[in-house]
Design a protein around this motif. Structure first.
Motif, PDB file in Angstrom:
ATOM      1  N   PRO A 102      40.494 150.988 131.519  1.00  0.00           N
ATOM      2  CA  PRO A 102      39.969 150.510 132.947  1.00  0.00           C
ATOM      3  C   PRO A 102      39.605 151.927 133.755  1.00  0.00           C
ATOM      4  CG  PRO A 102      41.849 148.913 132.457  1.00  0.00           C
ATOM      5  CD  PRO A 102      41.669 150.035 131.317  1.00  0.00           C
ATOM      6  N   LEU A 103      40.483 152.783 133.366  1.00  0.00           N
ATOM      7  CA  LEU A 103      40.348 154.188 134.253  1.00  0.00           C
ATOM      8  C   LEU A 103      39.425 155.017 133.811  1.00  0.00           C
ATOM      9  CD1 LEU A 103      44.117 154.653 135.614  1.00  0.00           C
ATOM     10  CD2 LEU A 103      42.182 153.312 136.836  1.00  0.00           C
ATOM     11  N   GLY A 104      38.850 154.756 132.544  1.00  0.00           N
ATOM     12  CA  GLY A 104      38.164 155.693 131.975  1.00  0.00           C
ATOM     13  C   GLY A 104      38.681 156.457 130.874  1.00  0.00           C
ATOM     14  N   VAL A 105      38.456 157.653 130.456  1.00  0.00           N
ATOM     15  CA  VAL A 105      39.080 158.276 129.249  1.00  0.00           C
ATOM     16  C   VAL A 105      39.658 159.680 129.754  1.00  0.00           C
ATOM     17  CG1 VAL A 105      37.768 157.366 127.512  1.00  0.00           C
ATOM     18  CG2 VAL A 105      36.943 159.527 128.591  1.00  0.00           C
ATOM     19  N   SER A 106      40.817 160.341 129.085  1.00  0.00           N
ATOM     20  CA  SER A 106      41.429 161.497 129.441  1.00  0.00           C
ATOM     21  C   SER A 106      40.401 162.614 128.899  1.00  0.00           C
ATOM     22  CB  SER A 106      42.652 161.576 129.094  1.00  0.00           C
ATOM     23  OG  SER A 106      42.934 161.592 127.734  1.00  0.00           O
ATOM     24  N   GLU A 107      40.786 163.746 129.577  1.00  0.00           N
ATOM     25  CA  GLU A 107      40.168 164.874 129.096  1.00  0.00           C
ATOM     26  C   GLU A 107      40.374 165.292 127.471  1.00  0.00           C
ATOM     27  OE1 GLU A 107      37.588 166.838 130.109  1.00  0.00           O
ATOM     28  OE2 GLU A 107      37.576 165.320 131.732  1.00  0.00           O
ATOM     29  N   LEU A 108      41.804 164.929 127.255  1.00  0.00           N
ATOM     30  CA  LEU A 108      42.354 165.018 126.138  1.00  0.00           C
ATOM     31  C   LEU A 108      41.365 164.294 124.658  1.00  0.00           C
ATOM     32  CD1 LEU A 108      44.658 165.822 123.973  1.00  0.00           C
ATOM     33  CD2 LEU A 108      45.783 163.838 124.397  1.00  0.00           C
ATOM     34  N   LEU A 109      41.065 163.137 125.035  1.00  0.00           N
ATOM     35  CA  LEU A 109      39.766 162.280 124.246  1.00  0.00           C
ATOM     36  C   LEU A 109      38.586 162.872 124.246  1.00  0.00           C
ATOM     37  CD1 LEU A 109      40.933 158.811 124.961  1.00  0.00           C
ATOM     38  CD2 LEU A 109      41.266 159.896 122.720  1.00  0.00           C
ATOM     39  N   ARG A 110      38.112 163.422 125.105  1.00  0.00           N
ATOM     40  CA  ARG A 110      36.724 164.040 125.493  1.00  0.00           C
ATOM     41  C   ARG A 110      37.070 165.471 124.456  1.00  0.00           C
ATOM     42  NH1 ARG A 110      36.721 162.657 131.325  1.00  0.00           N
ATOM     43  NH2 ARG A 110      35.190 161.088 131.127  1.00  0.00           N
TER      44      ARG A 110
END
Length: 152
Positions: free
Chosen positions: A103-111
């Motif tokens: 719901p809040l999007g994705v973290s930079e870690l995943l990006r």
């Protein structure tokens, strides 16, 4: 071919029949596995960065060492035909993994760890609706690959 989709949270009842519709139709093209991971926490108790990082860890645990394509609002824009070519390329490898943010999007870690980042649209969708759209595009992609008509 095996396609794995990782989604934080769970599916609402009102979207279940639509998701099941595409799961059923995809069976002739690929083995599909949808994994729902635990959400990262409650915004009333935790900050959004902590929640996103927890969700990222849950997602990465579910993925293991596989490469993955991240659905990201800021990802590359692709057409259905380009998406079909992505499927066709990965079909030769035998596996394909997609990750949808919570719901809040994705973290930079995943990006940072994603093999590729694609956007479904400039619009923002709930993670549940993104799953439905992704399933429809995977189905459409296989229809394009097989040179079959697509009318629903």
């Amino acid at each position: 071919m095996k396609i794995k989709i990782i989604v934080p949270g769970k599916l609402s009842k009102h979207l279940k029949s639509a998701v099941d519709f595409y799961i059923k139709r995809l069976k002739r093209f690929a083995k599909l596995e949808i994994i729902y991971t635990k959400l990262g926490g409650d915004l009333n108790v935790m900050d959004s960065k902590t929640i996103l990082n927890k969700e990222a860890q849950n997602i990465l645990n579910a993925i293991g060492k596989a490469d993955f394509i991240l659905l990201d609002l800021h990802g590359e824009k692709v057409t259905s035909e380009q998406f079909a070519r992505m499927i066709e390329t990965d079909r030769l490898k035998g596996n394909m993994t997609f990750v949808i943010g919570g719901p809040l999007g994705v973290s930079e870690l995943l990006r940072d760890q994603a093999k590729r980042r694609i956007s479904l649209s400039d619009l923002t969708f709930t993670h549940e609706l993104a799953l439905l759209i992704l399933l429809e595009q995977i189905f459409r992609g296989f229809k394009i690959i097989m040179n079959e008509k697509y009318h629903y």
